[in-house]
Design an enzyme around this catalytic site. Structure first.
Site, PDB file in Angstrom:
ATOM      1  N   ASN A   9       0.977  -1.147   0.054  1.00 36.97           N
ATOM      2  CA  ASN A   9      -0.110   0.119  -0.031  1.00 36.97           C
ATOM      3  C   ASN A   9       0.757   1.287  -0.101  1.00 36.97           C
ATOM      4  O   ASN A   9       1.484   1.563   1.091  1.00 36.97           O
ATOM      5  CB  ASN A   9      -0.934  -0.057   1.379  1.00 36.97           C
ATOM      6  N   TRP A  10       1.146   1.815  -1.235  1.00 32.20           N
ATOM      7  CA  TRP A  10       1.936   3.021  -1.226  1.00 32.20           C
ATOM      8  C   TRP A  10       1.268   4.101  -0.398  1.00 32.20           C
ATOM      9  O   TRP A  10       2.009   5.111  -0.359  1.00 32.20           O
ATOM     10  CB  TRP A  10       2.264   3.303  -2.822  1.00 32.20           C
ATOM     11  N   LYS A  11       0.153   4.174  -0.246  1.00 30.27           N
ATOM     12  CA  LYS A  11      -0.637   5.457   0.199  1.00 30.27           C
ATOM     13  C   LYS A  11      -0.326   6.607  -0.670  1.00 30.27           C
ATOM     14  O   LYS A  11      -0.275   6.431  -1.841  1.00 30.27           O
ATOM     15  CB  LYS A  11      -0.109   5.621   1.819  1.00 30.27           C
ATOM     16  N   HIS A  97      -9.550   1.182   4.477  1.00 30.58           N
ATOM     17  CA  HIS A  97      -8.609   1.561   5.253  1.00 30.58           C
ATOM     18  C   HIS A  97      -8.630   2.541   6.522  1.00 30.58           C
ATOM     19  O   HIS A  97      -9.530   3.391   6.628  1.00 30.58           O
ATOM     20  CB  HIS A  97      -7.392   2.191   4.628  1.00 30.58           C
ATOM     21  N   GLU A  99      -7.112   4.792   7.718  1.00 24.88           N
ATOM     22  CA  GLU A  99      -6.948   6.231   7.192  1.00 24.88           C
ATOM     23  C   GLU A  99      -7.953   6.885   6.495  1.00 24.88           C
ATOM     24  O   GLU A  99      -8.444   8.024   6.696  1.00 24.88           O
ATOM     25  CB  GLU A  99      -5.718   6.366   6.443  1.00 24.88           C
ATOM     26  N   GLU A 169      -5.563  -4.594  10.443  1.00 25.07           N
ATOM     27  CA  GLU A 169      -4.525  -3.680  10.697  1.00 25.07           C
ATOM     28  C   GLU A 169      -5.016  -2.821  12.070  1.00 25.07           C
ATOM     29  O   GLU A 169      -5.598  -1.919  12.010  1.00 25.07           O
ATOM     30  CB  GLU A 169      -4.488  -2.422   9.733  1.00 25.07           C
ATOM     31  N   GLY A 175       2.345   2.479  10.943  1.00 22.20           N
ATOM     32  CA  GLY A 175       3.249   3.383  10.570  1.00 22.20           C
ATOM     33  C   GLY A 175       4.018   3.793  12.057  1.00 22.20           C
ATOM     34  O   GLY A 175       4.850   4.877  12.116  1.00 22.20           O
ATOM     35  N   SER A 215       3.266  -1.981  10.405  1.00 21.95           N
ATOM     36  CA  SER A 215       4.803  -2.290  10.616  1.00 21.95           C
ATOM     37  C   SER A 215       5.330  -3.644  10.258  1.00 21.95           C
ATOM     38  O   SER A 215       6.224  -4.091  11.020  1.00 21.95           O
ATOM     39  CB  SER A 215       5.134  -1.823  11.963  1.00 21.95           C
ATOM     40  N   GLY A 236       2.630  -1.093   4.336  1.00 24.05           N
ATOM     41  CA  GLY A 236       2.826   0.657   4.038  1.00 24.05           C
ATOM     42  C   GLY A 236       4.140   0.681   3.902  1.00 24.05           C
ATOM     43  O   GLY A 236       4.849   0.614   2.772  1.00 24.05           O
ATOM     44  N   GLY A 237       4.833   1.493   4.746  1.00 24.04           N
ATOM     45  CA  GLY A 237       6.378   1.913   4.813  1.00 24.04           C
ATOM     46  C   GLY A 237       7.284   0.937   4.106  1.00 24.04           C
ATOM     47  O   GLY A 237       8.014   1.439   3.169  1.00 24.04           O
TER      48      GLY A 237
HETATM   49  P1  13P Z   1       2.724   0.371   7.725  1.00 27.35           P
HETATM   50  O1  13P Z   1       3.389  -0.890   7.110  1.00 27.35           O
HETATM   51  O2  13P Z   1       3.452   1.739   7.363  1.00 27.35           O
HETATM   52  O3  13P Z   1       2.696   0.367   9.277  1.00 27.35           O
HETATM   53  O4  13P Z   1       1.457   0.961   7.081  1.00 27.35           O
HETATM   54  C1  13P Z   1       0.469  -0.296   7.330  1.00 27.35           C
HETATM   55  C2  13P Z   1      -0.701   0.091   6.436  1.00 27.35           C
HETATM   56  O5  13P Z   1      -1.514   0.975   6.781  1.00 27.35           O
HETATM   57  C3  13P Z   1      -0.854  -0.653   5.253  1.00 27.35           C
HETATM   58  O6  13P Z   1      -2.248  -0.338   4.716  1.00 27.35           O
END
Ligand code: 13P
Length: 253
Positions: A9-11, A97, A99, A169, A175, A215, A236-237
């Protein structure tokens, strides 16, 4: 065996050129996913076509959108519909998600309609759920997350549920570098599978892929994915680094 999925997930990250380079580097890792494995890249809308073209010849890889609107078309400036995504040949969309729930006020009822719109256009939702820290601290996470599934998914038919992908999640792990332990992830995934089994039966529950997100890194993926009910990760990251994401793909069962 149900699908084992590594989803990036590049966001809202990376320039177009950086996105191109990241996919090139990932392809250069030369990973050929096994039949039960699937790699997904959830990239920003403007990069969907580029990513689809780059991954066209790569079996086991697919592109996902990070969201879609609940309506099929109309005067919704700035939005993207499920029929649009389907018309590009996409097969997956991330929905719900945390977010989007937090910053864009997406609630369970809205997400139920987005899930319907996605499914009716042949898209597989990667449906996200997960509790905030306060709920975890009160040890009320099981009821909280089960309610998210009930409210947004349990109107689906058995066939529709069979094709679902769920991503657990925990918000406190996103994050933050604070990963849920493999045991915490396994406990929640087994609980969610039991909640689905209660509604749809054990056979269907056994076919739903449940990903862990929060994470996930190359260094912890093997331990997390080794758990029987953890069917991969939504990342994500660490998905912004081709080498680390490749490690995560290699950690799939
Ligand atoms: P991180 O891997 O950066 O914690 O993000 C997780 C996430 O929200 C994937 O959708």
């Amino acid at each position: 065996m149900r699908k084992q999925i590594a989803a990036a997930n590049w966001k809202m990250n990376l320039s177009y050129a950086e996105g191109v380079q990241l996919i090139d580097k990932l392809i250069a890792e030369g990973i050929a996913p096994a039949a039960q494995q699937q790699v997904l890249l959830a990239v920003p809308f403007p990069y969907l076509d580029m990513a689809s073209q780059k991954l066209a010849g790569q079996s086991g890889y697919a592109v996902a959108a990070q969201n879609c609107h609940q309506k099929a078309s109309g005067a919704y400036t700035g939005e993207v519909s499920a029929p649009m995504l389907a018309s590009m040949g996409l097969k997956y969309v991330v929905l719900g998600h945390s977010e989007r729930r937090e910053y864009f006020r997406e609630d369970d009822a809205l997400l139920a309609s987005k899930v319907d719109m996605a499914l009716s256009n042949g898209l597989t939702p990667v449906f996200c759920c997960g509790e905030p820290l306060s709920v975890r601290e009160a040890d009320a996470q099981n009821a909280y997350v089960a309610e998210q599934l009930r409210n947004s998914l349990f109107h689906l038919s058995a066939d529709q549920m069979t094709g679902m992908v769920i991503a657990y999640e925990p918000i406190w792990a996103i994050g933050t570098g604070r990963t849920a332990s493999a045991e915490q992830a396994q406990d929640m995934h087994a609980w969610l599978r039991s909640v689905i089994a209660e509604q749809y039966g054990a056979s269907i529950a056994g076919q739903v892929s449940i990903l862990y997100g929060g994470s996930v890194k190359g260094s912890n993926a093997v331990e997390l994915f080794s758990k029987p009910d953890v069917d991969g990760g939504l990342v994500g990251g660490a998905s912004l680094d081709a080498v680390d994401f490749a490690k995560i793909i290699r950690a799939l069962k």
